[in-house]
Design an enzyme around this catalytic site. Structure first.
Site, mmCIF file in Angstrom:
data_model
loop_
_atom_site.group_PDB
_atom_site.id
_atom_site.type_symbol
_atom_site.label_atom_id
_atom_site.label_comp_id
_atom_site.label_asym_id
_atom_site.label_seq_id
_atom_site.Cartn_x
_atom_site.Cartn_y
_atom_site.Cartn_z
ATOM 1 N N CYS A 58 0.827 -1.209 0.000
ATOM 2 C CA CYS A 58 0.000 0.000 0.000
ATOM 3 C C CYS A 58 0.867 1.268 0.000
ATOM 4 C CB CYS A 58 -0.864 0.056 1.255
ATOM 5 S SG CYS A 58 -2.154 -1.183 1.350
ATOM 6 N N GLU A 82 0.503 3.961 1.813
ATOM 7 C CA GLU A 82 0.794 4.513 3.141
ATOM 8 C C GLU A 82 2.026 3.858 3.757
ATOM 9 O OE1 GLU A 82 -2.031 3.400 1.916
ATOM 10 O OE2 GLU A 82 -3.796 4.295 2.847
HETATM 11 N N1 THU Z 1 -4.238 0.270 -1.270
HETATM 12 C C1 THU Z 1 -3.424 1.220 -0.738
HETATM 13 O O1 THU Z 1 -2.401 1.594 -1.327
HETATM 14 N N2 THU Z 1 -3.763 1.754 0.459
HETATM 15 C C2 THU Z 1 -4.882 1.405 1.171
HETATM 16 O O2 THU Z 1 -5.057 1.872 2.274
HETATM 17 C C3 THU Z 1 -5.852 0.483 0.583
HETATM 18 C C4 THU Z 1 -5.443 -0.217 -0.651
HETATM 19 C C5 THU Z 1 -3.839 -0.327 -2.553
HETATM 20 C C6 THU Z 1 -3.421 -1.758 -2.472
HETATM 21 C C7 THU Z 1 -3.691 -2.234 -3.877
HETATM 22 O O3 THU Z 1 -2.557 -1.961 -4.676
HETATM 23 C C8 THU Z 1 -4.856 -1.387 -4.345
HETATM 24 O O4 THU Z 1 -4.932 -0.285 -3.455
HETATM 25 C C9 THU Z 1 -6.189 -2.115 -4.352
HETATM 26 O O5 THU Z 1 -6.452 -2.689 -3.125
#
Ligand code: THU
Length: 160
Positions: free
Chosen positions: A73, A75
């Site tokens: 992710c 974050e």
């Molecule tokens: N994702 C994030 O980068 N941050 C979050 O808090 C939720 C999900 C990303 C992970 C994945 O690459 C995409 O969003 C779909 O879930």
């Protein structure tokens, strides 16, 4: 027995233009970070921007992988970038947003549970709350006062 009330305190803004200049600037850095996201599988491009105590901004975005769980992710990319490069600098705020190739993201995109847990570790260690500001591609912006407020009854090192 007594009733308790657990809630996240914060603010909801109608749109990005209602934010303070500092917060708007940070959110714009998160928007910019979405553009470099590597999300070929979900098409969901997330950007995160950290405001550090020296006013510098550190950004991250989600990095996906053909072996899906090996992706990461935005974050956590951002907080680990900060933690690994500047371990003694405090984080003041984090802004998060996303765009999608599938639809307009019209709801604020809060950090997932694993990111909340990861961010909490840094918030506790620095003994200073980290504001969390999040929005979708358009529409309302949510500002929570701390990571801990987004993770009631959380687990931390005090249990170990
Ligand atoms: N994702 C994030 O980068 N941050 C979050 O808090 C939720 C999900 C990303 C992970 C994945 O690459 C995409 O969003 C779909 O879930």
């Amino acid at each position: 027995m007594k009733e308790i009330n657990i809630g996240a305190a914060g603010f909801v803004y109608e749109n990005i233009n209602e934010l303070s200049d500092i917060d708007k600037n940070l959110m714009e850095a998160a928007i910019e970070a979405t553009k470099k996201s590597y999300a070929p599988y979900s098409g969901f491009k997330v950007g995160a921007a950290l405001l550090m105590e020296d006013d510098s901004i550190i950004t991250g975005n989600n990095q996906e992988n053909a072996a899906y769980p090996s992706g990461m992710c935005a974050e956590r990319v951002a907080i680990w970038k900060a933690g690994s490069s500047f371990p003694n600098k405090k984080v003041i705020k984090i802004a998060i947003t996303a765009i999608s190739s599938n639809k307009i993201v019209d709801k604020p995109v809060g950090p997932c549970g694993a990111c909340r847990q990861t961010l909490l570790e840094y918030e506790i260690n620095q003994a200073k709350d980290v504001e969390v500001i999040f929005m979708g591609q358009i529409g309302k912006v949510v500002k929570a006062n701390s990571i801990s407020s987004l993770l009631p009854f959380s687990f931390d090192s005090s249990y170990l």
